[in-house]
Design a protein around this motif. Structure first.
Motif, PDB file in Angstrom:
ATOM      1  N   LYS A 112       0.873  -1.182   0.000  1.00 62.33           N
ATOM      2  CA  LYS A 112       0.000   0.000   0.000  1.00 62.33           C
ATOM      3  C   LYS A 112       0.904   1.223   0.000  1.00 62.33           C
ATOM      4  O   LYS A 112       2.056   1.135   0.409  1.00 62.33           O
ATOM      5  CB  LYS A 112      -0.867   0.024   1.266  1.00 62.33           C
ATOM      6  N   PRO A 113       0.408   2.372  -0.416  1.00 66.02           N
ATOM      7  CA  PRO A 113       1.253   3.566  -0.398  1.00 66.02           C
ATOM      8  C   PRO A 113       1.705   3.912   1.026  1.00 66.02           C
ATOM      9  O   PRO A 113       0.916   3.835   1.967  1.00 66.02           O
ATOM     10  CB  PRO A 113       0.336   4.666  -0.953  1.00 66.02           C
ATOM     11  N   GLU A 114       2.986   4.265   1.156  1.00 66.50           N
ATOM     12  CA  GLU A 114       3.511   4.658   2.461  1.00 66.50           C
ATOM     13  C   GLU A 114       2.714   5.837   3.002  1.00 66.50           C
ATOM     14  O   GLU A 114       2.394   6.762   2.269  1.00 66.50           O
ATOM     15  CB  GLU A 114       4.993   5.025   2.353  1.00 66.50           C
ATOM     16  N   GLY A 115       2.368   5.772   4.272  1.00 67.04           N
ATOM     17  CA  GLY A 115       1.586   6.821   4.908  1.00 67.04           C
ATOM     18  C   GLY A 115       0.093   6.570   4.859  1.00 67.04           C
ATOM     19  O   GLY A 115      -0.675   7.260   5.515  1.00 67.04           O
ATOM     20  N   SER A 116      -0.334   5.571   4.090  1.00 71.79           N
ATOM     21  CA  SER A 116      -1.771   5.282   4.021  1.00 71.79           C
ATOM     22  C   SER A 116      -2.185   4.368   5.171  1.00 71.79           C
ATOM     23  O   SER A 116      -1.354   3.689   5.775  1.00 71.79           O
ATOM     24  CB  SER A 116      -2.123   4.624   2.684  1.00 71.79           C
ATOM     25  N   LYS A 117      -3.467   4.340   5.484  1.00 69.34           N
ATOM     26  CA  LYS A 117      -3.976   3.474   6.545  1.00 69.34           C
ATOM     27  C   LYS A 117      -3.702   2.028   6.144  1.00 69.34           C
ATOM     28  O   LYS A 117      -3.932   1.614   5.030  1.00 69.34           O
ATOM     29  CB  LYS A 117      -5.472   3.692   6.745  1.00 69.34           C
ATOM     30  N   GLY A 118      -3.195   1.268   7.093  1.00 74.03           N
ATOM     31  CA  GLY A 118      -2.893  -0.127   6.834  1.00 74.03           C
ATOM     32  C   GLY A 118      -1.490  -0.374   6.312  1.00 74.03           C
ATOM     33  O   GLY A 118      -1.107  -1.510   6.072  1.00 74.03           O
ATOM     34  N   TYR A 119      -0.698   0.701   6.148  1.00 73.69           N
ATOM     35  CA  TYR A 119       0.699   0.529   5.717  1.00 73.69           C
ATOM     36  C   TYR A 119       1.527   0.066   6.904  1.00 73.69           C
ATOM     37  O   TYR A 119       1.431   0.610   7.996  1.00 73.69           O
ATOM     38  CB  TYR A 119       1.261   1.846   5.172  1.00 73.69           C
ATOM     39  N   TRP A 120       2.343  -0.972   6.713  1.00 68.44           N
ATOM     40  CA  TRP A 120       3.201  -1.489   7.776  1.00 68.44           C
ATOM     41  C   TRP A 120       4.444  -2.143   7.182  1.00 68.44           C
ATOM     42  O   TRP A 120       4.473  -2.473   6.001  1.00 68.44           O
ATOM     43  CB  TRP A 120       2.463  -2.506   8.657  1.00 68.44           C
ATOM     44  N   THR A 121       5.466  -2.282   8.016  1.00 67.12           N
ATOM     45  CA  THR A 121       6.661  -3.052   7.661  1.00 67.12           C
ATOM     46  C   THR A 121       6.941  -4.038   8.785  1.00 67.12           C
ATOM     47  O   THR A 121       6.694  -3.737   9.957  1.00 67.12           O
ATOM     48  CB  THR A 121       7.908  -2.172   7.441  1.00 67.12           C
ATOM     49  N   ARG A 171      16.854 -23.083  20.690  1.00 67.85           N
ATOM     50  CA  ARG A 171      15.562 -22.955  20.008  1.00 67.85           C
ATOM     51  C   ARG A 171      15.693 -22.045  18.798  1.00 67.85           C
ATOM     52  O   ARG A 171      16.508 -21.122  18.782  1.00 67.85           O
ATOM     53  CB  ARG A 171      14.513 -22.372  20.946  1.00 67.85           C
ATOM     54  N   HIS A 172      14.828 -22.321  17.813  1.00 68.83           N
ATOM     55  CA  HIS A 172      14.711 -21.434  16.648  1.00 68.83           C
ATOM     56  C   HIS A 172      13.939 -20.201  17.112  1.00 68.83           C
ATOM     57  O   HIS A 172      12.885 -20.310  17.742  1.00 68.83           O
ATOM     58  CB  HIS A 172      13.964 -22.151  15.519  1.00 68.83           C
ATOM     59  N   VAL A 173      14.476 -19.025  16.802  1.00 63.11           N
ATOM     60  CA  VAL A 173      13.897 -17.771  17.280  1.00 63.11           C
ATOM     61  C   VAL A 173      13.832 -16.792  16.114  1.00 63.11           C
ATOM     62  O   VAL A 173      14.713 -16.757  15.251  1.00 63.11           O
ATOM     63  CB  VAL A 173      14.745 -17.174  18.435  1.00 63.11           C
ATOM     64  N   ARG A 174      12.766 -15.988  16.133  1.00 72.28           N
ATOM     65  CA  ARG A 174      12.632 -14.883  15.192  1.00 72.28           C
ATOM     66  C   ARG A 174      12.450 -13.596  15.996  1.00 72.28           C
ATOM     67  O   ARG A 174      11.551 -13.525  16.822  1.00 72.28           O
ATOM     68  CB  ARG A 174      11.423 -15.078  14.280  1.00 72.28           C
ATOM     69  N   HIS A 175      13.299 -12.624  15.748  1.00 76.60           N
ATOM     70  CA  HIS A 175      13.112 -11.289  16.313  1.00 76.60           C
ATOM     71  C   HIS A 175      12.302 -10.503  15.297  1.00 76.60           C
ATOM     72  O   HIS A 175      12.676 -10.429  14.124  1.00 76.60           O
ATOM     73  CB  HIS A 175      14.442 -10.580  16.518  1.00 76.60           C
ATOM     74  N   VAL A 176      11.195  -9.909  15.732  1.00 81.17           N
ATOM     75  CA  VAL A 176      10.316  -9.155  14.846  1.00 81.17           C
ATOM     76  C   VAL A 176      10.365  -7.679  15.244  1.00 81.17           C
ATOM     77  O   VAL A 176      10.176  -7.347  16.417  1.00 81.17           O
ATOM     78  CB  VAL A 176       8.858  -9.665  14.936  1.00 81.17           C
ATOM     79  N   TYR A 177      10.617  -6.820  14.269  1.00 80.04           N
ATOM     80  CA  TYR A 177      10.603  -5.372  14.469  1.00 80.04           C
ATOM     81  C   TYR A 177       9.546  -4.833  13.522  1.00 80.04           C
ATOM     82  O   TYR A 177       9.757  -4.737  12.313  1.00 80.04           O
ATOM     83  CB  TYR A 177      11.983  -4.789  14.165  1.00 80.04           C
ATOM     84  N   PHE A 178       8.379  -4.521  14.067  1.00 80.47           N
ATOM     85  CA  PHE A 178       7.204  -4.169  13.288  1.00 80.47           C
ATOM     86  C   PHE A 178       6.910  -2.687  13.425  1.00 80.47           C
ATOM     87  O   PHE A 178       6.907  -2.151  14.529  1.00 80.47           O
ATOM     88  CB  PHE A 178       6.007  -4.988  13.789  1.00 80.47           C
ATOM     89  N   THR A 179       6.664  -2.019  12.307  1.00 79.57           N
ATOM     90  CA  THR A 179       6.293  -0.605  12.358  1.00 79.57           C
ATOM     91  C   THR A 179       5.010  -0.391  11.552  1.00 79.57           C
ATOM     92  O   THR A 179       4.803  -0.999  10.509  1.00 79.57           O
ATOM     93  CB  THR A 179       7.401   0.310  11.790  1.00 79.57           C
ATOM     94  N   SER A 180       4.161   0.470  12.093  1.00 75.96           N
ATOM     95  CA  SER A 180       2.950   0.893  11.392  1.00 75.96           C
ATOM     96  C   SER A 180       2.814   2.380  11.625  1.00 75.96           C
ATOM     97  O   SER A 180       3.633   2.989  12.319  1.00 75.96           O
ATOM     98  CB  SER A 180       1.717   0.141  11.935  1.00 75.96           C
ATOM     99  N   GLU A 181       1.748   2.962  11.069  1.00 73.83           N
ATOM    100  CA  GLU A 181       1.556   4.402  11.271  1.00 73.83           C
ATOM    101  C   GLU A 181       1.315   4.738  12.739  1.00 73.83           C
ATOM    102  O   GLU A 181       1.554   5.849  13.173  1.00 73.83           O
ATOM    103  CB  GLU A 181       0.427   4.954  10.390  1.00 73.83           C
ATOM    104  N   GLU A 182       0.868   3.748  13.528  1.00 75.81           N
ATOM    105  CA  GLU A 182       0.559   3.998  14.938  1.00 75.81           C
ATOM    106  C   GLU A 182       1.737   3.794  15.887  1.00 75.81           C
ATOM    107  O   GLU A 182       1.863   4.478  16.884  1.00 75.81           O
ATOM    108  CB  GLU A 182      -0.593   3.095  15.421  1.00 75.81           C
TER     109      GLU A 182
END
Length: 190
Positions: A136-145, A160-171
């Motif tokens: 979705k366009p950056e800055g639009s509602k629902g945009y995330w990485t 153990r198998h591990v995943r580090h998650v770094y999540f960003t959204s407009e909020e």
């Protein structure tokens, strides 16, 4: 169950079950990705199993992951080519996304959260770095990485198998650690 001592990010083929007691809650991430309350509740209650097939084809590294939920219900599918090339995909859960993946040294990851806590063999082999963005366009509602680093850590005295998650959204920015128990060698999902 602990991952085999000789398992590294050079070959993570196997079957892994998310340990929800040790993993961080992902409900807020799923909400920001547009997943509805009913489906988030079902995911929270389900056992999540990853069927990981790690292989090389024509000299290029691939990691294909099929996810199943309790009762053999088909979950999302992640087919990663480890070459840092953007690929579009329509995910069953998250909708249209653009993703890329690579093998990277911990010190070269873009932030400290993704780069710390790993076993030395994971650091030596390189971690798997996944970058996914909503299409979705950056800055639009629902945009995330969602950036992830995959490797191995000692958690509760077990590898153990591990995943580090770094999540960003407009909020907001959300950091989460997903921890998986090893359940045996790779087997095709039902």
């Amino acid at each position: 169950m602990a991952a085999p001592l000789d398992m590294t990010t050079e070959n993570i083929s196997g079957t892994f079950v998310m340990n929800k007691e040790l993993s961080d809650d992902t409900d807020k991430i799923l909400e920001r990705q547009g997943v509805g309350w009913f489906l988030r509740t079902a995911i929270r209650l389900a056992t999540i199993t990853l069927h990981v097939n790690h292989y090389y084809k024509d000299g290029v590294e691939h990691i294909d992951i099929k996810q199943t939920l309790t009762g053999g219900i088909e979950g999302t599918e992640e087919n990663r080519t480890i070459d840092w090339t953007e690929r579009k995909h329509t995910d069953k859960l998250f909708g249209p996304v653009v993703s890329k993946s690579r093998r990277i040294k911990a010190e070269d990851l873009p932030n400290e959260y993704l780069s710390v806590g790993w076993l030395s063999e994971a650091v030596e082999s390189g971690l798997i770095h996944s970058y996914v963005v909503s299409d979705k366009p950056e800055g639009s509602k629902g945009y995330w990485t969602a950036e992830q680093a995959w490797g191995f850590e000692i958690i509760n005295e077990q590898k153990r198998h591990v995943r580090h998650v770094y999540f960003t959204s407009e909020e907001e920015i959300i950091k989460a650690k997903l921890i998986y128990d090893y359940a045996g060698p790779y087997s095709k999902a039902i």
